[in-house]
Write an enzyme that holds these catalytic residues in place. Structure first.
Site, short mmCIF file in Angstrom:
data_model
loop_
_atom_site.label_atom_id
_atom_site.label_comp_id
_atom_site.label_asym_id
_atom_site.label_seq_id
_atom_site.Cartn_x
_atom_site.Cartn_y
_atom_site.Cartn_z
N GLY A 1 -20.82 84.23 11.85
CA GLY A 1 -21.32 84.97 10.69
C GLY A 1 -22.25 86.06 11.19
O GLY A 1 -21.92 86.75 12.16
N LEU B 1 -25.60 86.02 12.63
CA LEU B 1 -26.22 85.85 13.95
C LEU B 1 -25.17 85.53 15.03
O LEU B 1 -25.25 86.03 16.16
CB LEU B 1 -27.27 84.73 13.87
CG LEU B 1 -28.60 84.98 14.56
CD1 LEU B 1 -29.17 86.34 14.22
CD2 LEU B 1 -29.59 83.90 14.22
N GLY B 2 -24.18 84.72 14.68
CA GLY B 2 -23.14 84.36 15.64
C GLY B 2 -22.37 85.60 16.11
O GLY B 2 -22.06 85.75 17.30
N ARG C 1 -8.58 81.92 7.94
CA ARG C 1 -9.65 82.77 8.49
C ARG C 1 -9.19 83.43 9.79
O ARG C 1 -9.51 84.58 10.06
CB ARG C 1 -10.92 81.93 8.79
CG ARG C 1 -11.64 81.42 7.58
CD ARG C 1 -12.21 82.52 6.72
NE ARG C 1 -13.39 83.18 7.28
CZ ARG C 1 -13.81 84.39 6.91
NH1 ARG C 1 -13.15 85.08 6.00
NH2 ARG C 1 -14.89 84.93 7.44
N ASN D 1 -32.13 77.60 11.69
CA ASN D 1 -33.54 77.67 11.30
C ASN D 1 -33.96 76.31 10.74
O ASN D 1 -33.13 75.53 10.30
CB ASN D 1 -33.69 78.76 10.23
CG ASN D 1 -35.12 79.20 10.06
OD1 ASN D 1 -35.98 78.94 10.90
ND2 ASN D 1 -35.41 79.88 8.97
N ALA E 1 -30.01 89.94 11.34
CA ALA E 1 -28.66 90.51 11.25
C ALA E 1 -28.07 90.13 9.90
O ALA E 1 -28.41 89.09 9.35
CB ALA E 1 -27.79 89.97 12.37
N LYS F 1 -42.46 77.94 12.87
CA LYS F 1 -41.67 78.83 12.00
C LYS F 1 -41.39 78.13 10.67
O LYS F 1 -41.44 78.75 9.61
CB LYS F 1 -40.36 79.22 12.70
CG LYS F 1 -39.54 80.24 11.92
CD LYS F 1 -38.72 81.14 12.82
CE LYS F 1 -38.11 82.31 12.06
NZ LYS F 1 -36.81 81.98 11.48
N ASN G 1 -42.69 89.78 0.14
CA ASN G 1 -43.72 88.98 0.83
C ASN G 1 -45.13 89.48 0.49
O ASN G 1 -46.05 88.67 0.29
CB ASN G 1 -43.49 89.02 2.34
CG ASN G 1 -42.21 88.30 2.74
OD1 ASN G 1 -41.57 87.67 1.91
ND2 ASN G 1 -41.83 88.40 4.01
N SER H 1 -36.08 85.52 3.51
CA SER H 1 -34.66 85.15 3.60
C SER H 1 -34.26 84.24 2.43
O SER H 1 -33.15 84.36 1.89
CB SER H 1 -34.38 84.46 4.93
OG SER H 1 -35.27 83.39 5.11
#
Ligand code: NAD
Ligand code: KPL
Length: 305
Positions: free
Chosen positions: A11, A13-14, A37, A105, A131, A184, A202, A252
């Site tokens: 997706g 990040l990948g 796919r 995450n 990303a 995080k 934020n 996010s």
């Protein structure tokens, strides 16, 4: 050992990792969910990376998860709630020396994966890169950041680590990956749910600093009791700094809710509440926040796990 980088769940990040590794001449193989796919990917002809003004396509080979052939190294780039199910699909293909790099995450999904594949080495990652997918098979590199990688069970840096530097992926090996992930997670717990509940960027949280202070106090106590005192250090100051530094950005979780996407709440605030219960730490503000968030997600017909 094979040097191929398998990418499970290409997706946002990948795909960013896959394109940079391919650009550096590393062997990369995408692992896609099913034949539909795979056909769509082949029709597109590859992955496209958009960085600043530059758009580049990479004809990276792909196969289905249930294809044959051993997997020695795989970057698991699914969302936290999909990671274990995706790894279960490739488990029969994992070689005895397999290494999994878990990009998720939050916390909790890493343990779910590790329990499924006890023979494999699971390396945890914490990423602050940004990303997003502009369209299928096209990713925009939206935010410079950094990646910390580590293995809570084994401090030795893996022999492939130099591939990341070769590919221009900013990364450091750390023996304190759990501290990074907890820190995080705590930042995300203090900021993201409130942005959803107050429907704000934020910076809008500067009007809710009392609530943030209470959350940070409870998160600090939780981190101490959970054996993560380093992750608790100066948490409130750091949260305020992040709010100021990202004032114009939407968290996010806010973006997920706005887009009608499932959130990773189960692995963020949900995880914090579960650990608090396990350690008998009183966290009434976190509990209330969690309940209000769950109510909001349910009102929008979004999953709350
Ligand atoms: P994404 O939704 O863009 O990508 C996940 C991909 O996994 C999708 O392509 C999906 O189809 C695929 N997938 C799900 N189940 C699968 C299965 N069974 N088999 C094969 N593929 C499967 O998610 P993302 O934004 O790249 O986020 C991945 C993780 O990285 C999350 O935990 C996120 O919080 C974290 N992260 C993302 C960013 C970012 O900027 N996108 C930044 C930091 C951390
Ligand atoms: O990581 C974040 C997110 O939006 O997920 C920040 C910017 C730190 C806010 O919690």
């Amino acid at each position: 050992m094979s040097s191929t980088w398998h990418i499970l769940g290409p997706g946002s990040l990948g795909s960013l990792w896959a394109c940079r590794l391919a650009r550096a001449g590393k062997a990369v193989q995408l692992l896609l969910r099913d034949h539909q796919r795979l056909a769509a990917y082949r029709a597109a002809g590859g992955l496209t990376l958009v960085e600043a003004q530059q758009t580049t396509s990479f004809a990276i080979p792909a196969q289905c998860c249930d294809d044959s052939g051993p997997i020695h190294r795989v970057l698991v780039a699914c969302k936290a709630y999909d990671a274990a199910a995706a790894v279960a699909c490739i488990a029969p293909r994992l070689a005895s020396d397999a290494q999994l790099i878990l990009l998720q995450n939050g916390l909790g999904s890493q343990d779910e994966v590790a329990a499924l594949v006890p023979q494999a080495r699971c390396i945890f990652a914490s990423s602050t890169e940004g990303a997003y997918r502009e369209q299928d098979w096209q990713v925009r590199f939206a935010g410079q950041g950094f990646n910390w990688l580590g293995d809570p069970l084994n401090p030795a840096q893996p022999d492939w680590f130099g591939d990341l530097q070769d590919a221009g992926i900013p990364a450091e090996w750390t023996v304190d990956i759990l501290t990074r992930l907890w820190r995080k997670l705590a930042l995300n717990c203090a900021i993201n749910p409130l942005t959803v509940l107050h429907d704000c960027a934020n910076g809008g949280l500067l009007g809710h600093l009392d609530a943030i202070d209470s959350l940070c106090r409870e998160l600090g106590e939780l981190l101490e009791q959970a054996g993560q005192p380093q992750a608790a250090q100066d948490l409130a100051e750091d949260v305020q700094w992040v709010i100021l530094a990202t004032a114009a950005n939407y968290s996010s979780m806010y973006q997920d809710v706005q887009a009608g996407r499932r959130t990773e709440v189960h692995y963020l605030l949900g995880y914090a509440c579960r650990v608090a219960k396990r350690h008998a730490v009183a966290t009434p503000a976190l509990e209330r926040l969690h309940q209000r968030l769950v109510d909001k997600l349910q009102a929008r017909n979004l999953p709350c796990d």
